[in-house]
Write a protein that holds these residues in place. Structure first.
Motif, PDB file in Angstrom:
ATOM      1  N   SER A 122       0.849  -1.186   0.000  1.00 25.16           N
ATOM      2  CA  SER A 122       0.000   0.000   0.000  1.00 25.16           C
ATOM      3  C   SER A 122       0.890   1.243   0.000  1.00 25.16           C
ATOM      4  N   PHE A 123       0.495   2.239  -0.786  1.00 22.60           N
ATOM      5  CA  PHE A 123       1.252   3.486  -0.874  1.00 22.60           C
ATOM      6  C   PHE A 123       0.613   4.522   0.040  1.00 22.60           C
ATOM      7  N   PHE A 179       6.501   7.187   0.587  1.00 20.88           N
ATOM      8  CA  PHE A 179       6.558   5.996   1.426  1.00 20.88           C
ATOM      9  C   PHE A 179       5.481   4.987   1.033  1.00 20.88           C
ATOM     10  N   ALA A 180       5.857   3.707   1.154  1.00 19.79           N
ATOM     11  CA  ALA A 180       4.914   2.606   0.985  1.00 19.79           C
ATOM     12  C   ALA A 180       5.087   1.650   2.147  1.00 19.79           C
ATOM     13  N   LEU A 208       5.727  -6.080   9.036  1.00 18.22           N
ATOM     14  CA  LEU A 208       5.355  -4.917   8.251  1.00 18.22           C
ATOM     15  C   LEU A 208       6.600  -4.063   8.021  1.00 18.22           C
ATOM     16  N   HIS A 209       6.792  -3.634   6.775  1.00 19.49           N
ATOM     17  CA  HIS A 209       7.975  -2.858   6.399  1.00 19.49           C
ATOM     18  C   HIS A 209       7.547  -1.513   5.833  1.00 19.49           C
ATOM     19  N   ILE A 210       8.176  -0.448   6.316  1.00 16.48           N
ATOM     20  CA  ILE A 210       8.007   0.890   5.758  1.00 16.48           C
ATOM     21  C   ILE A 210       9.192   1.146   4.835  1.00 16.48           C
ATOM     22  N   THR A 226      -1.792   5.725   5.174  1.00 16.56           N
ATOM     23  CA  THR A 226      -1.716   7.138   4.847  1.00 16.56           C
ATOM     24  C   THR A 226      -0.621   7.791   5.688  1.00 16.56           C
ATOM     25  N   TYR A 227      -0.024   8.823   5.129  1.00 15.25           N
ATOM     26  CA  TYR A 227       1.067   9.534   5.815  1.00 15.25           C
ATOM     27  C   TYR A 227       0.692  11.002   5.927  1.00 15.25           C
ATOM     28  N   ASN A 228       0.916  11.570   7.111  1.00 15.29           N
ATOM     29  CA  ASN A 228       0.688  12.983   7.362  1.00 15.29           C
ATOM     30  C   ASN A 228       1.935  13.572   7.995  1.00 15.29           C
TER      31      ASN A 228
END
Length: 601
Positions: A119-120, A125-126, A135-137, A170-172
């Motif tokens: 997931s993006f 970042f994904a 889980l990998h960032i 999601t990234y904020n």
């Protein structure tokens, strides 16, 4: 208390004059490409036999879109490589399909794992999982600039290694060096293995009847000066399954489509108790025993309870307030709590007859249906007609009698036991609802009853927004976009597009596996598990090109759109589908097909 809201279609987006589709034999350019490595495609193990397992494996879309870079699509191979596909290159003889990263996986820990997922979260970042528990960032930004491999920024082993699927991320943040990344992962576990701060029996669950439970883990990570760390995690259980889950910007709440009951059972940052359960956990037929029945009309809500013989009005104390109700029987509190909506006390009343207590509450708002009677009370059964009410009256009498011992005054043996009930005697499950779930309070704040508006498919995400939802409305498919959280603006879902007659069409496609549509909604594609692809162009598409006459009258029919049917050249199962405005991609185990859709816009 959850605020009820309606999904109100935009009338300007409805076309009541649509006259149908005409089958077109015009050929579509189709390109067939061999994959460098076969696609990973796992099946449930012998221990993964629940409906949610079948749904998680069977409907897994192996083609992954990047909402922030429309020109790329991705798939994961059976040797855990992530391959990037240049979409525009597919309409040529030399497609650009190459590996960008390999997901680390321990080969000795693959039993029962889910398919790997990706997931993006933003343009940089994904998040990816090996399907087992890791889980990998990863940083994809450097790759876009220099064509080097993706770089792992942080890895986290979730839980005890349970298999999971990434639902959304999601990234904020202000920059790549400071911000917060939120991820939703779906797990399906045996009930005794789920770590919970809440007794799962409060959801009507027990190991014999519900050996597996679906639950979300909402995990948050933060980055400061390019250093990543785990922040917090919530666990939300859905005993009756989950259809949709996403995180609303700025990352403080969720949008969910599920059946009641559900609720938070674990929070790493705060203590949970039964008092913190969501209002959605008050559901008909829940709990170990039905204590009362209730129903409603547009003007009133009625409640009925049965008691042992020899009960009198002196044994009962009934307190009716503008939004609360309390019933006490011989110092035993039978009902006590907050009502779903406010009432008019002066015109509400109660009466006792033949050991049956009936309470009638006058509604203040006659336009709203009640979805539960008393907040957090799971002992009630809502009935909709007189016949059902009579049947439940009969049952309640004997349920009450079972609490009395033989030899006591008024004891009556039950005329049936629960072991005599068959599947056809079960009451239907609750309706599906759309929820806004507040992560700060762990409570549902908004709720819409879908009322048969069947979920048809999910649309692609757009930057800054979660995936849209296509719901059936009459014969059409209506696209709804859950809105982001904004101060001082009530939350809702916006009707953004309409796919003509899609609800009617999809119901007839028994072999359908995937339904997809591009951002501009110029067409919808229904993909069978094998061979057939059905493409339905919309009548407002300038490339529709259909002119028809109504033969009996000679009238020119302008509201006719094209339908096209393709047979793809493979016997392999369809494992993924992805639609752009001009190209439809179909993925099988060893092949990738690109169909050039010649539609403007």
């Amino acid at each position: 208390m959850a605020k009820l809201f309606e999904l109100r279609p935009n009338k300007d987006l409805l076309n009541h004059g649509f006259e149908g589709y005409k089958l077109s034999l015009d050929p579509l350019p189709a390109y067939k490409h061999n994959l460098p490595v076969s696609v990973e495609h796992l099946q449930p193990s012998d221990q993964q036999f629940s409906y949610q397992h079948v749904k998680t494996f069977g409907l897994h879309n192996h083609l992954i879109d990047d909402p922030f870079h429309d020109e790329f699509a991705y798939f994961i191979s059976n040797d855990s490589q992530i391959f990037e596909v240049n979409v525009k290159s597919l309409v040529s003889s030399n497609p650009d399909i190459h590996s960008v990263w390999r997901i680390p996986i321990q080969l000795g820990n693959t039993n029962g794992r889910f398919n790997m997922s990706l997931s993006f979260a933003c343009s940089s970042f994904a998040v990816a999982t090996d399907g087992v528990g890791n889980l990998h960032i990863v940083d994809t930004c450097n790759y876009k600039a220099s064509k080097s491999s993706w770089q792992v920024k942080f890895s986290h082993h979730l839980g005890k290694g349970e298999p999971f699927k990434i639902m959304y991320s999601t990234y904020n943040g202000d920059s790549n060096n400071s911000g917060q990344l939120s991820v939703l992962v779906l797990k399906v576990e045996q009930i005794e293995n789920i770590e919970s701060k809440i007794d799962l029996s409060l959801f009507g669950c027990n190991q014999k009847e519900t050996p597996f439970l679906s639950y979300l883990e909402w995990v948050e990570y933060e980055v400061k000066e390019d250093v990543w760390s785990f922040k917090q995690m919530k666990r939300i259980v859905m005993p009756r399954g989950l259809d949709y889950a996403s995180i609303l910007n700025p990352g403080k709440s969720l949008c969910l489509i599920a059946q009641e009951p559900f609720g938070t059972i674990y929070d790493s940052t705060k203590h949970l108790s039964t008092s913190s359960l969501n209002s959605s956990q008050s559901f008909p037929g829940g709990g170990d025993k039905v204590v009362y029945i209730w129903g409603e009309s547009p003007e009133e809500v009625w409640i009925r309870m049965s008691f042992p013989n020899l009960v009198s009005q002196q044994d009962l104390a009934v307190e009716i307030h503008d939004q609360a109700l309390k019933v006490v029987y011989r110092d035993l509190v039978c009902l006590n709590g907050e009502l779903a909506q406010s009432i008019t006390v002066d015109t509400s009343r109660w009466a006792l007859s033949n050991e049956k207590l009936e309470i009638v509450l006058s509604k203040n708002n006659r336009t709203v249906n009640w979805n539960y009677l008393i907040f957090n009370d799971v002992r009630g059964q809502k009935v909709d007609d007189a016949e059902s009410a009579a049947e439940w009256h009969h049952r309640l009498i004997h349920m009450t009698a079972e609490d009395m011992h033989p030899g006591t005054v008024g004891f009556r043996s039950p005329i049936f036991s629960s072991e005599q009930l068959e599947e056809c005697d079960d009451f239907p499950v609750d309706e599906t609802h759309l929820y806004h779930f507040d992560g700060e309070t762990n409570a549902v704040t908004h709720k819409a009853i879908l009322n048969g508006n069947q979920l048809l498919f999910l649309t692609k995400s757009t930057p800054g927004h979660c995936p849209g939802i296509c719901l059936r409305h009459d014969v059409d498919g209506l696209i709804w976009q859950p809105m982001n959280d904004e101060p001082e603006i009530p939350w809702s879902c916006q009707h953004t597009a309409t796919l003509q007659a899609l609800g009617y069409i999809q119901a007839s496609k028994q072999q359908r596996k995937f339904t997809v549509a591009p951002h501009n909604m110029s067409y919808a594609a229904l993909c069978d598990a094998f061979t057939h692809i059905y493409i339905y162009r919309q009548s407002n598409c300038s490339s529709n090109g259909m002119e028809m006459l109504h033969r009996p009258t000679g009238r020119k029919m302008n509201n006719v759109a094209r339908q096209q049917v393709l047979n793809i050249d493979t016997r392999e199962e369809c494992l993924g589908a992805l639609a752009t405005n001009n190209i439809l991609m179909i993925l099988s185990s060893s092949l990738l097909f690109a169909i050039h859709i010649n539609c403007d816009g």
